[in-house]
Design an enzyme around this catalytic site. Sequence first.
Site, short mmCIF file in Angstrom:
data_model
loop_
_atom_site.label_atom_id
_atom_site.label_comp_id
_atom_site.label_asym_id
_atom_site.label_seq_id
_atom_site.Cartn_x
_atom_site.Cartn_y
_atom_site.Cartn_z
N ARG A 71 19.30 -71.57 -11.05
CA ARG A 71 20.67 -71.09 -10.85
C ARG A 71 21.43 -71.89 -9.79
NH1 ARG A 71 20.06 -65.51 -7.46
NH2 ARG A 71 18.45 -66.22 -6.06
N CYS B 168 16.85 -65.99 2.75
CA CYS B 168 18.20 -66.43 2.38
C CYS B 168 18.92 -67.14 3.53
CB CYS B 168 18.98 -65.18 1.97
SG CYS B 168 20.67 -65.53 1.57
P1 IMP Z 1 13.84 -59.96 0.30
O1 IMP Z 1 13.34 -58.73 -0.35
O2 IMP Z 1 14.46 -59.72 1.63
O3 IMP Z 1 12.76 -61.01 0.41
O4 IMP Z 1 15.02 -60.54 -0.60
C1 IMP Z 1 14.85 -60.82 -1.98
C2 IMP Z 1 16.21 -61.13 -2.59
O5 IMP Z 1 16.76 -62.31 -1.99
C3 IMP Z 1 16.18 -61.46 -4.07
O6 IMP Z 1 16.13 -60.32 -4.88
C4 IMP Z 1 17.46 -62.25 -4.27
O7 IMP Z 1 18.59 -61.44 -4.42
C5 IMP Z 1 17.62 -62.97 -2.94
N1 IMP Z 1 17.20 -64.38 -3.03
C6 IMP Z 1 16.16 -64.91 -3.68
N2 IMP Z 1 16.07 -66.23 -3.46
C7 IMP Z 1 17.08 -66.55 -2.65
C8 IMP Z 1 17.51 -67.77 -2.05
O8 IMP Z 1 16.89 -68.81 -2.19
N3 IMP Z 1 18.63 -67.70 -1.30
C9 IMP Z 1 19.32 -66.55 -1.10
N4 IMP Z 1 18.92 -65.36 -1.60
C10 IMP Z 1 17.81 -65.38 -2.37
#
Ligand code: IMP
Length: 483
Positions: free
Chosen positions: A401, A300
């Site tokens: 989105r 993110c």
């Molecule tokens: P991770 O488990 O730290 O990899 O985070 C996953 C979460 O990041 C997802 O469930 C979303 O809420 C969020 N997310 C997914 N794609 C994006 C993005 O492109 N930008 C910002 N947040 C994202």
Amino acid sequence: MEFRLLPGYTTSESISEHISLRTPLVYTSHSSTKYEINIPVVSAAMQSVSGAKMAIELAKAGGISFLFCSQSIESQTAMMRAVKHHKAGFVTPHTVNKNTSIERLHQLRTEHGFNTFPVVDDEEKFLGIITRNDYDINSHREMSVSDRMIPKQSLVTGTGITNLKSANSLLMESHQSVLPILDSNGKLSSLVFRKDIYDHLDNPAQVVDEKKRLLCGAAINTHDYKERVPALVNEGADILCIDSSDGYSEFQKETIKWITSNFPDTPVVAGNVVTAEGFRFLVENGAAAVKVGMGSGSICITQEQKGTGRGLATAIMKTAQERDKYFAETGKYIPICADGGIGNSKDISVALALGADYIMMGRYFARMEESPTEKIIINDRIMKPYWGEGSNRAREWHENRYSQSKFAEGVEGFVEYAGRLKDSLDVTISKIKSTLSTCGVSDIAQLHANAQLEVVSALSIREGKVHDIFMPDKSSYPDSEGY
Ligand code: IMP
């Protein structure tokens, strides 16, 4: 996360074997246990994370996936169909009539992917079974199903059986790979496959719906929900999740209201929010659970691009306080899903202790064999690609989105391949149980009530890791969670 848990008094009640990680997925007004999962983790609604394979394996392990919505309605519903047709015990089969031609049967096999079809007469009475071993399309094309089926008289069947154990003992005696279950009038009620029984015995934590199909969630967006939601519900979606980085919006309110009035039996997880106001707004508009977190995901860049977001720990604490307040006022317990930036057991335990009911993870699951991407070798290491739903790669899908925005909110990269989901998850879950045991609690509700957390300094974090030794061979240093 910058917290550590203080030990509580560990008793024989709170040893790992007695610990339950069962947790509510959503609020329901009726006392259904369908909306509870056995492990407090769900996989993120992302193209590089949650396809049908992930959904099947995670539900077998006791969690749930949210199939991503940055794809056409047709392909998302096809994924849902694949999960729901994966058998978890008693299967409601696709039947064929005795007069169906072998040519048509062959077409049905290709369309549905099934190899075993029960045969029924015009009154739906069971007549026999036909499988792919019972015909040859070139020699038998012109014949009808009744010419090639194994007739009922040659099969062991069960009448009125409703539990897998009884089905299992009949099957074991029968030499058959499948057991037809009939009602007292001779009509077919279900099939039980031998391989599913083994599967079921291997996965005692699996979560299923009222038809014994694996539980599965689906992400939706606030644009095409009037078409997407009916299609997904029709395929058996158990729970919907509005996939958005900012849930405190009029669009979410309209989406939730439309779903709760048109599909009152399908709960909606809404989000994401990071404030008490955001939480209350969503639950007052009908959200059955709330997803919390903004800007903390591993891929993110929202905080860097827009300056919006909140540390995940603070977001969990603020919304959990509001959840408890709302519960005290209304008697409705609306679960919180902590989302973004959590990818190992210690952070899962801390997030639960801070008040989360379960955790959504992207990066953690993207590394697994079951994620929808292909492995590649980079510098002699096996990797899998992982990209954000707001990255340029995902934004190519036009209804995404973030499509109205002129800039990316996510990046694209690689994560180290971690093998089969079950193997990693078993270790993660046993670590979480061990943490709860050290805290002297035996379930998540007790953890919420009794956890003692302390903010740790940068020095303490350093102190808590291996330090000041030379390790030429790191194999004794466990790193099953990809850090
Ligand atoms: P991770 O488990 O730290 O990899 O985070 C996953 C979460 O990041 C997802 O469930 C979303 O809420 C969020 N997310 C997914 N794609 C994006 C993005 O492109 N930008 C910002 N947040 C994202």
